[in-house]
Design a protein around this motif. Structure first.
Motif, PDB file in Angstrom:
ATOM      1  N   PHE A 222       0.845  -1.191   0.000  1.00  0.00           N
ATOM      2  CA  PHE A 222       0.000   0.000   0.000  1.00  0.00           C
ATOM      3  C   PHE A 222       0.882   1.243   0.000  1.00  0.00           C
ATOM      4  CE2 PHE A 222      -2.804  -3.182   1.585  1.00  0.00           C
ATOM      5  CZ  PHE A 222      -4.108  -2.719   1.507  1.00  0.00           C
ATOM      6  N   LYS A 223       0.596   2.164  -0.886  1.00  0.00           N
ATOM      7  CA  LYS A 223       1.262   3.466  -0.876  1.00  0.00           C
ATOM      8  C   LYS A 223       0.194   4.521  -1.093  1.00  0.00           C
ATOM      9  CE  LYS A 223       5.854   2.192  -2.339  1.00  0.00           C
ATOM     10  NZ  LYS A 223       6.941   2.407  -3.277  1.00  0.00           N
ATOM     11  N   GLU A 224       0.326   5.630  -0.399  1.00  0.00           N
ATOM     12  CA  GLU A 224      -0.652   6.694  -0.535  1.00  0.00           C
ATOM     13  C   GLU A 224       0.041   8.023  -0.771  1.00  0.00           C
ATOM     14  OE1 GLU A 224      -2.414   8.340   2.788  1.00  0.00           O
ATOM     15  OE2 GLU A 224      -0.636   8.093   3.992  1.00  0.00           O
ATOM     16  N   SER A 225      -0.688   8.929  -1.398  1.00  0.00           N
ATOM     17  CA  SER A 225      -0.167  10.268  -1.616  1.00  0.00           C
ATOM     18  C   SER A 225      -1.324  11.204  -1.934  1.00  0.00           C
ATOM     19  CB  SER A 225       0.842  10.274  -2.772  1.00  0.00           C
ATOM     20  OG  SER A 225       0.191   9.927  -3.981  1.00  0.00           O
ATOM     21  N   ILE A 226      -1.022  12.472  -1.908  1.00  0.00           N
ATOM     22  CA  ILE A 226      -1.980  13.480  -2.346  1.00  0.00           C
ATOM     23  C   ILE A 226      -1.403  14.078  -3.624  1.00  0.00           C
ATOM     24  CG2 ILE A 226      -3.078  15.678  -1.813  1.00  0.00           C
ATOM     25  CD1 ILE A 226      -2.977  14.845   1.139  1.00  0.00           C
ATOM     26  N   THR A 227      -2.194  14.082  -4.669  1.00  0.00           N
ATOM     27  CA  THR A 227      -1.723  14.560  -5.966  1.00  0.00           C
ATOM     28  C   THR A 227      -1.679  16.083  -5.990  1.00  0.00           C
ATOM     29  OG1 THR A 227      -3.932  14.646  -6.933  1.00  0.00           O
ATOM     30  CG2 THR A 227      -2.738  12.542  -7.109  1.00  0.00           C
ATOM     31  N   ALA A 228      -1.025  16.622  -7.000  1.00  0.00           N
ATOM     32  CA  ALA A 228      -0.909  18.076  -7.152  1.00  0.00           C
ATOM     33  C   ALA A 228      -2.269  18.747  -7.291  1.00  0.00           C
ATOM     34  CB  ALA A 228      -0.031  18.407  -8.360  1.00  0.00           C
ATOM     35  N   ASP A 229      -3.242  18.022  -7.837  1.00  0.00           N
ATOM     36  CA  ASP A 229      -4.579  18.623  -7.992  1.00  0.00           C
ATOM     37  C   ASP A 229      -5.508  18.288  -6.831  1.00  0.00           C
ATOM     38  OD1 ASP A 229      -4.770  15.980  -8.789  1.00  0.00           O
ATOM     39  OD2 ASP A 229      -5.990  16.387 -10.543  1.00  0.00           O
ATOM     40  N   GLY A 230      -4.972  17.696  -5.751  1.00  0.00           N
ATOM     41  CA  GLY A 230      -5.735  17.517  -4.527  1.00  0.00           C
ATOM     42  C   GLY A 230      -6.468  16.204  -4.379  1.00  0.00           C
ATOM     43  N   ASP A 231      -6.230  15.242  -5.241  1.00  0.00           N
ATOM     44  CA  ASP A 231      -6.845  13.921  -5.084  1.00  0.00           C
ATOM     45  C   ASP A 231      -6.032  13.093  -4.097  1.00  0.00           C
ATOM     46  OD1 ASP A 231      -8.802  14.509  -6.931  1.00  0.00           O
ATOM     47  OD2 ASP A 231      -7.912  13.336  -8.546  1.00  0.00           O
ATOM     48  N   TYR A 232      -6.712  12.175  -3.411  1.00  0.00           N
ATOM     49  CA  TYR A 232      -6.055  11.216  -2.534  1.00  0.00           C
ATOM     50  C   TYR A 232      -5.823   9.965  -3.365  1.00  0.00           C
ATOM     51  CZ  TYR A 232      -5.223   7.961   1.282  1.00  0.00           C
ATOM     52  OH  TYR A 232      -4.667   7.023   2.114  1.00  0.00           O
ATOM     53  N   GLU A 233      -4.583   9.561  -3.488  1.00  0.00           N
ATOM     54  CA  GLU A 233      -4.223   8.450  -4.357  1.00  0.00           C
ATOM     55  C   GLU A 233      -3.681   7.299  -3.522  1.00  0.00           C
ATOM     56  OE1 GLU A 233      -2.641   9.429  -8.505  1.00  0.00           O
ATOM     57  OE2 GLU A 233      -0.892   8.682  -7.428  1.00  0.00           O
ATOM     58  N   VAL A 234      -4.209   6.105  -3.767  1.00  0.00           N
ATOM     59  CA  VAL A 234      -3.741   4.893  -3.099  1.00  0.00           C
ATOM     60  C   VAL A 234      -3.310   3.917  -4.180  1.00  0.00           C
ATOM     61  CG1 VAL A 234      -4.295   3.022  -1.516  1.00  0.00           C
ATOM     62  CG2 VAL A 234      -5.429   5.222  -1.256  1.00  0.00           C
ATOM     63  N   SER A 235      -2.084   3.417  -4.061  1.00  0.00           N
ATOM     64  CA  SER A 235      -1.562   2.429  -5.003  1.00  0.00           C
ATOM     65  C   SER A 235      -1.382   1.109  -4.282  1.00  0.00           C
ATOM     66  CB  SER A 235      -0.217   2.882  -5.573  1.00  0.00           C
ATOM     67  OG  SER A 235      -0.388   4.052  -6.334  1.00  0.00           O
ATOM     68  N   PHE A 236      -1.647   0.034  -5.005  1.00  0.00           N
ATOM     69  CA  PHE A 236      -1.498  -1.320  -4.493  1.00  0.00           C
ATOM     70  C   PHE A 236      -0.492  -2.027  -5.378  1.00  0.00           C
ATOM     71  CE2 PHE A 236      -5.783   0.267  -3.856  1.00  0.00           C
ATOM     72  CZ  PHE A 236      -5.880   0.211  -2.479  1.00  0.00           C
ATOM     73  N   GLY A 237       0.790  -1.859  -5.045  1.00  0.00           N
ATOM     74  CA  GLY A 237       1.843  -2.396  -5.890  1.00  0.00           C
ATOM     75  C   GLY A 237       1.700  -1.850  -7.295  1.00  0.00           C
ATOM     76  N   THR A 238       1.889  -2.725  -8.270  1.00  0.00           N
ATOM     77  CA  THR A 238       1.710  -2.309  -9.663  1.00  0.00           C
ATOM     78  C   THR A 238       0.338  -2.711 -10.204  1.00  0.00           C
ATOM     79  OG1 THR A 238       2.739  -4.358 -10.424  1.00  0.00           O
ATOM     80  CG2 THR A 238       4.186  -2.436 -10.153  1.00  0.00           C
ATOM     81  N   ALA A 239      -0.510  -3.304  -9.335  1.00  0.00           N
ATOM     82  CA  ALA A 239      -1.809  -3.810  -9.786  1.00  0.00           C
ATOM     83  C   ALA A 239      -2.835  -2.720 -10.014  1.00  0.00           C
ATOM     84  CB  ALA A 239      -2.354  -4.808  -8.775  1.00  0.00           C
TER      85      ALA A 239
END
Length: 73
Positions: free
Chosen positions: A22-39
């Motif tokens: 699990f990786k999370e971040s906030i994008t430059a345009d204000g979205d909350y982004e969650v990544s699950f590996g490369t899937a």
């Protein structure tokens, strides 16, 4: 504001376990982004992130109860 018919840009079914990366971040345009590996990567608007947060919060006790019935003893 997006309407239900166009509020999701892509549809997919994913089952993600706690072992996923699990990786999370906030994008430059204000979205909350969650990544699950490369899937998969999910980008949520602030309102959508808050809605999901509250939805999960109310369901977690029920999810835990159901999951415990399937746990191996």
């Amino acid at each position: 504001m997006a309407q239900p018919a166009d509020a999701v840009e892509q549809t997919s079914y994913l089952r993600i376990s706690s072992e996923a990366e699990f990786k999370e971040s906030i994008t430059a345009d204000g979205d909350y982004e969650v990544s699950f590996g490369t899937a998969a990567t999910v980008a949520l608007t602030p309102d959508a992130a808050e809605k999901l947060y509250w939805m999960l919060g109310t369901r977690i006790p029920e999810l835990r109860q159901i999951a415990s019935t399937f746990a191996l003893t």
